[in-house]
Scaffold this active site. Structure first.
Site, short mmCIF file in Angstrom:
data_model
loop_
_atom_site.label_atom_id
_atom_site.label_comp_id
_atom_site.label_asym_id
_atom_site.label_seq_id
_atom_site.Cartn_x
_atom_site.Cartn_y
_atom_site.Cartn_z
N LYS A 72 58.02 -9.32 48.23
CA LYS A 72 57.15 -9.59 47.27
C LYS A 72 57.81 -9.24 45.89
CE LYS A 72 53.17 -7.58 46.21
NZ LYS A 72 51.91 -7.10 46.24
N GLN A 143 41.34 -6.42 40.45
CA GLN A 143 41.41 -5.52 41.45
C GLN A 143 40.11 -4.64 41.97
OE1 GLN A 143 42.15 -4.42 44.93
NE2 GLN A 143 43.70 -5.73 43.96
#
Length: 323
Positions: A72, A143
């Site tokens: 990633k 988040q």
């Protein structure tokens, strides 16, 4: 040269169409177990500040027995907010480990959001008091929302949530997401909110300590998300010295997480607890901390099931990728 090969592209809409919280939790749990058994490898993390003001990183790894390989590429660009964009940016690539051929390019933002929330949920399941009723979350962004969603799924007795916004003002959009699941309100004083809480979640950019260490009461559990780069922190001095510390990866936490600020603190990895190799019994008055830096294996196990489901359901866009 083979000219019939293709590369699958999965954008944000495709990924969100395929994600489900239960399956993500299952995949993230598998990632921790693989890590605990050392059957999945986590390669050294790249995390660098850029001249543009952003932070760029690469997390990579593999699971040889499963033919799983990938990385990633992700980071944080705060100036994106000024142009109406998301400051967190992430892209995941999966490769065929036998040939090095790219198999799938996946939007990593949605995966990162949900897999981190799922990891937080596992931390709460294992470490928090299951009779917890009061929670404080620092942050109101993407988040923070994901962490709170999984907390409410994991701890059914949670009834009162206080949130600490960057300007200490109420965020009606944030409140509206959870108003039907709990009593939620903005905390004007961070220390007072922490002192009332059974669970504390820190999900901020990690610019510095968020509360006074003396505000923590015995029996509190903390999920710490924001320290993911050298120099970042959310906890004040003295907390880790009072707590039982659990990390996702010890070496990574030493470099990037809260552990970098108290390097001699004893800790155990979450995968070890999931495997049952080290029994974890929480005394009622203990303070516990889950230092979450994010494992490449979490991204890869979630990306794998997204890739498999996309192939089965013909979701995404395929382009020619000759070799």
């Amino acid at each position: 040269m083979r000219a019939d090969a293709t590369l699958l592209l999965l954008d944000k809409d495709a990924v969100e169409q395929l994600l489900t919280p239960d399956e993500v939790t299952q995949a993230v749990r598998e990632a921790f177990v693989l890590h605990g058994r050392r059957e999945g490898r986590v390669f050294p993390v790249v995390r660098e500040k850029l001249a543009t003001g952003g932070v760029f990183g690469i997390k990579s790894g593999d699971v040889p027995a499963q033919g799983l390989l990938g990385f990633k590429a992700a980071g944080f660009w705060p100036a994106n907010r000024e142009i109406g964009g998301e400051p967190h940016q992430a892209t995941i690539l999966l490769f065929d480990p036998a040939t090095g051929r790219p198999q799938c390019v996946i939007d990593g933002n949605a995966i990162t959001t949900v897999r981190t929330g799922a990891a937080g949920g596992l931390g709460l399941q294992l470490l928090a008091r299951q009779d917890s009723t009061r929670l404080t979350v620092f942050g109101t962004g993407v988040q923070a929302r994901s962490q709170l969603r999984f907390a409410l799924r994991t701890l059914p007795r949670l009834a009162c949530v206080e949130y600490v916004s960057v300007d200490r003002r109420a965020d009606e959009g944030f409140e509206s997401l959870f108003a039907d699941q709990c009593d939620i309100r903005c905390a004007r004083d961070a220390d007072e909110a922490v002192s009332r809480s059974d669970v504390v979640i820190t999900a901020t950019p990690g610019a510095g300590p968020l509360f006074d260490a003396g505000a923590l009461r015995p029996g509190t559990h903390l999920n710490c998300v924001g320290a993911d780069t050298a120099g970042k922190r959310e906890l004040p001095d003295g907390v880790l010295q009072r707590a039982r510390l659990v990390v996702d990866d010890r070496e990574q936490a030493l470099q990037l997480g809260e552990l970098q600020w108290a390097r001699e603190t004893p800790c155990v990895e979450l995968g070890t607890l999931l495997l049952g190799e080290r029994p974890f019994e929480r005394a009622a008055g203990e303070i516990t901390v889950f230092d979450m830096t994010g494992l490449a294996l979490q991204d890869l196990t979630v990306a794998r099931f997204i890739h498999e489901r996309a192939c089965a359901e013909a979701v995404g866009t395929r382009i020619g990728w000759a070799w």
